[in-house]
Design a protein around this motif. Structure first.
Motif, PDB file in Angstrom:
ATOM      1  N   ILE A 156      36.324  62.352  63.766  1.00 24.85           N
ATOM      2  CA  ILE A 156      35.015  62.776  63.249  1.00 24.85           C
ATOM      3  C   ILE A 156      35.163  63.407  61.873  1.00 24.85           C
ATOM      4  O   ILE A 156      34.386  63.121  60.942  1.00 24.85           O
ATOM      5  CB  ILE A 156      34.359  63.758  64.233  1.00 24.85           C
ATOM      6  CG1 ILE A 156      33.912  63.024  65.495  1.00 24.85           C
ATOM      7  CG2 ILE A 156      33.157  64.461  63.588  1.00 24.85           C
ATOM      8  CD1 ILE A 156      33.376  63.942  66.578  1.00 24.85           C
ATOM      9  N   THR A 157      36.180  64.248  61.712  1.00 27.89           N
ATOM     10  CA  THR A 157      36.397  64.914  60.430  1.00 27.89           C
ATOM     11  C   THR A 157      36.706  63.909  59.328  1.00 27.89           C
ATOM     12  O   THR A 157      36.149  63.989  58.221  1.00 27.89           O
ATOM     13  CB  THR A 157      37.553  65.917  60.551  1.00 27.89           C
ATOM     14  OG1 THR A 157      37.274  66.830  61.615  1.00 27.89           O
ATOM     15  CG2 THR A 157      37.743  66.681  59.260  1.00 27.89           C
ATOM     16  N   VAL A 158      37.574  62.944  59.619  1.00 21.94           N
ATOM     17  CA  VAL A 158      37.948  61.951  58.612  1.00 21.94           C
ATOM     18  C   VAL A 158      36.744  61.102  58.208  1.00 21.94           C
ATOM     19  O   VAL A 158      36.491  60.865  57.021  1.00 21.94           O
ATOM     20  CB  VAL A 158      39.095  61.067  59.146  1.00 21.94           C
ATOM     21  CG1 VAL A 158      39.373  59.902  58.197  1.00 21.94           C
ATOM     22  CG2 VAL A 158      40.356  61.893  59.333  1.00 21.94           C
ATOM     23  N   VAL A 159      35.969  60.645  59.188  1.00 21.42           N
ATOM     24  CA  VAL A 159      34.816  59.793  58.895  1.00 21.42           C
ATOM     25  C   VAL A 159      33.755  60.560  58.113  1.00 21.42           C
ATOM     26  O   VAL A 159      33.221  60.060  57.102  1.00 21.42           O
ATOM     27  CB  VAL A 159      34.222  59.232  60.204  1.00 21.42           C
ATOM     28  CG1 VAL A 159      32.903  58.508  59.929  1.00 21.42           C
ATOM     29  CG2 VAL A 159      35.208  58.274  60.867  1.00 21.42           C
ATOM     30  N   MET A 160      33.452  61.784  58.544  1.00 19.56           N
ATOM     31  CA  MET A 160      32.417  62.556  57.862  1.00 19.56           C
ATOM     32  C   MET A 160      32.824  62.922  56.448  1.00 19.56           C
ATOM     33  O   MET A 160      32.026  62.835  55.506  1.00 19.56           O
ATOM     34  CB  MET A 160      32.102  63.814  58.667  1.00 19.56           C
ATOM     35  CG  MET A 160      31.526  63.545  60.043  1.00 19.56           C
ATOM     36  SD  MET A 160      29.949  62.657  60.014  1.00 19.56           S
ATOM     37  CE  MET A 160      28.866  63.908  59.344  1.00 19.56           C
ATOM     38  N   LEU A 161      34.085  63.314  56.251  1.00 25.84           N
ATOM     39  CA  LEU A 161      34.547  63.630  54.898  1.00 25.84           C
ATOM     40  C   LEU A 161      34.562  62.388  54.018  1.00 25.84           C
ATOM     41  O   LEU A 161      34.258  62.467  52.817  1.00 25.84           O
ATOM     42  CB  LEU A 161      35.943  64.249  54.950  1.00 25.84           C
ATOM     43  CG  LEU A 161      36.044  65.660  55.527  1.00 25.84           C
ATOM     44  CD1 LEU A 161      37.491  66.141  55.521  1.00 25.84           C
ATOM     45  CD2 LEU A 161      35.173  66.625  54.745  1.00 25.84           C
ATOM     46  N   GLY A 162      34.893  61.251  54.600  1.00 23.03           N
ATOM     47  CA  GLY A 162      34.854  60.015  53.831  1.00 23.03           C
ATOM     48  C   GLY A 162      33.456  59.649  53.371  1.00 23.03           C
ATOM     49  O   GLY A 162      33.274  59.014  52.328  1.00 23.03           O
ATOM     50  N   CYS A 163      32.441  60.058  54.138  1.00 21.94           N
ATOM     51  CA  CYS A 163      31.052  59.789  53.755  1.00 21.94           C
ATOM     52  C   CYS A 163      30.503  60.817  52.763  1.00 21.94           C
ATOM     53  O   CYS A 163      29.616  60.494  51.965  1.00 21.94           O
ATOM     54  CB  CYS A 163      30.161  59.774  54.998  1.00 21.94           C
ATOM     55  SG  CYS A 163      30.517  58.466  56.182  1.00 21.94           S
ATOM     56  N   MET A 164      31.034  62.058  52.809  1.00 20.01           N
ATOM     57  CA  MET A 164      30.438  63.140  52.025  1.00 20.01           C
ATOM     58  C   MET A 164      31.172  63.430  50.721  1.00 20.01           C
ATOM     59  O   MET A 164      30.543  63.803  49.726  1.00 20.01           O
ATOM     60  CB  MET A 164      30.375  64.411  52.874  1.00 20.01           C
ATOM     61  CG  MET A 164      29.435  64.312  54.052  1.00 20.01           C
ATOM     62  SD  MET A 164      29.392  65.810  55.060  1.00 20.01           S
ATOM     63  CE  MET A 164      31.003  65.768  55.833  1.00 20.01           C
ATOM     64  N   LEU A 165      32.473  63.268  50.690  1.00 22.64           N
ATOM     65  CA  LEU A 165      33.226  63.645  49.492  1.00 22.64           C
ATOM     66  C   LEU A 165      32.905  62.796  48.260  1.00 22.64           C
ATOM     67  O   LEU A 165      32.875  63.334  47.147  1.00 22.64           O
ATOM     68  CB  LEU A 165      34.726  63.601  49.792  1.00 22.64           C
ATOM     69  CG  LEU A 165      35.257  64.729  50.678  1.00 22.64           C
ATOM     70  CD1 LEU A 165      36.761  64.595  50.873  1.00 22.64           C
ATOM     71  CD2 LEU A 165      34.935  66.087  50.069  1.00 22.64           C
ATOM     72  N   PRO A 166      32.681  61.477  48.381  1.00 20.77           N
ATOM     73  CA  PRO A 166      32.329  60.719  47.162  1.00 20.77           C
ATOM     74  C   PRO A 166      31.121  61.272  46.433  1.00 20.77           C
ATOM     75  O   PRO A 166      31.086  61.283  45.200  1.00 20.77           O
ATOM     76  CB  PRO A 166      32.067  59.305  47.704  1.00 20.77           C
ATOM     77  CG  PRO A 166      32.900  59.214  48.921  1.00 20.77           C
ATOM     78  CD  PRO A 166      32.848  60.580  49.537  1.00 20.77           C
ATOM     79  N   ARG A 167      30.120  61.732  47.171  1.00 20.98           N
ATOM     80  CA  ARG A 167      28.953  62.334  46.533  1.00 20.98           C
ATOM     81  C   ARG A 167      29.308  63.651  45.855  1.00 20.98           C
ATOM     82  O   ARG A 167      28.799  63.963  44.765  1.00 20.98           O
ATOM     83  CB  ARG A 167      27.868  62.580  47.578  1.00 20.98           C
ATOM     84  CG  ARG A 167      26.742  63.492  47.129  1.00 20.98           C
ATOM     85  CD  ARG A 167      25.824  63.804  48.289  1.00 20.98           C
ATOM     86  NE  ARG A 167      24.777  64.738  47.927  1.00 20.98           N
ATOM     87  CZ  ARG A 167      24.782  66.041  48.206  1.00 20.98           C
ATOM     88  NH1 ARG A 167      25.817  66.557  48.858  1.00 20.98           N
ATOM     89  NH2 ARG A 167      23.797  66.824  47.838  1.00 20.98           N
TER      90      ARG A 167
END
Length: 373
Positions: A156-167
């Protein structure tokens, strides 16, 4: 490749005609900041206590791992929310030297939203786990082990960070001239084309699709958990009179003292002892279900304002920074942050009420008592 830079520093100067007047705006924003601090600052302390107690108890089961990770996310969320609320309060009240605090507030809000999304995803997993255990107890009782839950939380942490960090990495901070005092101030600069793409993906996928999906999953699982808990309580109350009648019959037909007990009598005594000792695990499991249900229901209630605001922002393009809804935008999101602070604040009291181990360790640490099992 050319990039357009946009400065998000003093947007209020470009939009004088606001739906929410400029005179009322700082007072409302300051009010929500003060209310958020009333809940977020104690929530930082409470979640620190949660982490210490859960680590002391030991992460020996799946639900403790989930609650420990939730406490870490809530601690980070409330810490950045408290700092941002302090900055916003000083900036709204025009405290001398606070001209750069609006930019710092923006930075804390970005980090705050990251941990907030992780916290919501964690509670969704808790709701799904408890809901499946209640709906299909024999199929899923051994499915959610500590190591599997730990792997799920890491995923969950990896997927969510992958979605949020680019922004988040599309923003830059620079110094720009301040015409009010002939000095410089820090402003947020972003690459316009790239930022718009990541911002749209973040709002659509993370905040709307994932957020709405998590909201539905939590709501459905809360209903399933509640129905299953009520069924268990009815079965327990129905079996209690039967156990009482059997006990009275056994006592009335008991043999006099001193008479040798037969093999059947010994078997009956062992069966009764096993039945009595089996009541404690059932009651403990019921308390775990109540704890998870209360956490999920509180999350659903406190997430509802945010879901409504996100849906409104999708259908109303003017509900953004730098539009005629600019003042209203920040005031509404101040109210949403308040609801999240209330959520993180009350989790401590839920653990204290429904978790016997948590309560005993808390009293042993803060009242210098002894742990008795």
């Amino acid at each position: 490749m050319t990039t357009n830079n946009s400065i998000d520093g003093s947007l209020e100067e470009f939009f004088h005609q606001q739906i929410l007047s400029d005179e009322l705006y700082p007072y409302l924003r300051s009010l929500f900041c003060i209310l958020s601090l009333i809940f977020s600052v104690p929530a930082v302390c409470f979640n620190t206590i949660n982490i210490l107690i859960f680590c002391t108890i030991g992460v020996s089961d799946s639900i403790t791992v989930c609650f420990l990770y939730l406490a870490v996310c809530d601690l980070c969320t409330m810490a950045f929310l408290s700092v941002g609320a302090f900055f916003t309060l000083f900036f709204s009240l025009r405290v001398p030297g606070s001209q750069n605090l609006a930019t710092y507030t923006f930075a804390t809000a970005v980090v705050h939203s990251i941990f907030l999304d992780l916290s919501s995803a964690t509670i969704t997993y808790i709701a799904l786990q408890r809901g499946l255990c209640v709906a299909w107890p024999f199929l899923t009782r051994n499915a959610f082990t500590r190591n599997r839950s730990l792997a799920v939380l890491i995923a969950i942490t990896v997927v969510m960070l992958g979605c949020m960090l680019p922004r988040s990495v599309t923003f830059r901070f620079i110094y720009v001239p301040d015409p009010n005092n002939n000095a410089t101030q820090i402003a947020v600069v972003y690459f316009f084309e790239i930022r718009n793409i990541f911002e749209a993906l973040y709002l659509i996928f993370v905040k709307f699709v994932l957020g709405f999906t998590q909201y539905i999953v939590m709501s459905v699982c809360a209903v399933v958990i509640y129905i299953g808990m009520r069924s268990s309580m009815r079965l327990k109350s129905a079996s209690s009179p039967a156990d009482s009648d059997n006990t009275q019959k056994a006592e009335s037909s008991g043999k006099p003292d001193g008479q040798v007990k037969t093999k059947a009598d010994v078997t009956e005594i062992k069966t009764k002892a096993n039945r009595d000792t089996g009541k404690k695990p059932v009651q403990k499991e019921l308390m775990v279900i109540k704890q998870a249900l209360t956490v999920v229901v509180l999350q659903v209630i406190c997430t509802t304002p945010g879901i409504i605001v996100y849906i409104f922002s999708m259908i109303e393009p003017r509900f953004r920074m730098g539009t005629e809804y600019h003042n209203l935008f920040f005031v509404i999101y101040g109210a949403v942050d308040l609801s999240y602070a209330v959520n993180a604040f009350f989790n401590f009291f839920i653990y204290l009420n429904f978790n016997s181990k948590f309560k005993q360790y808390f009293h042993s640490v803060f009242t210098c008592g002894k742990i008795s099992w």
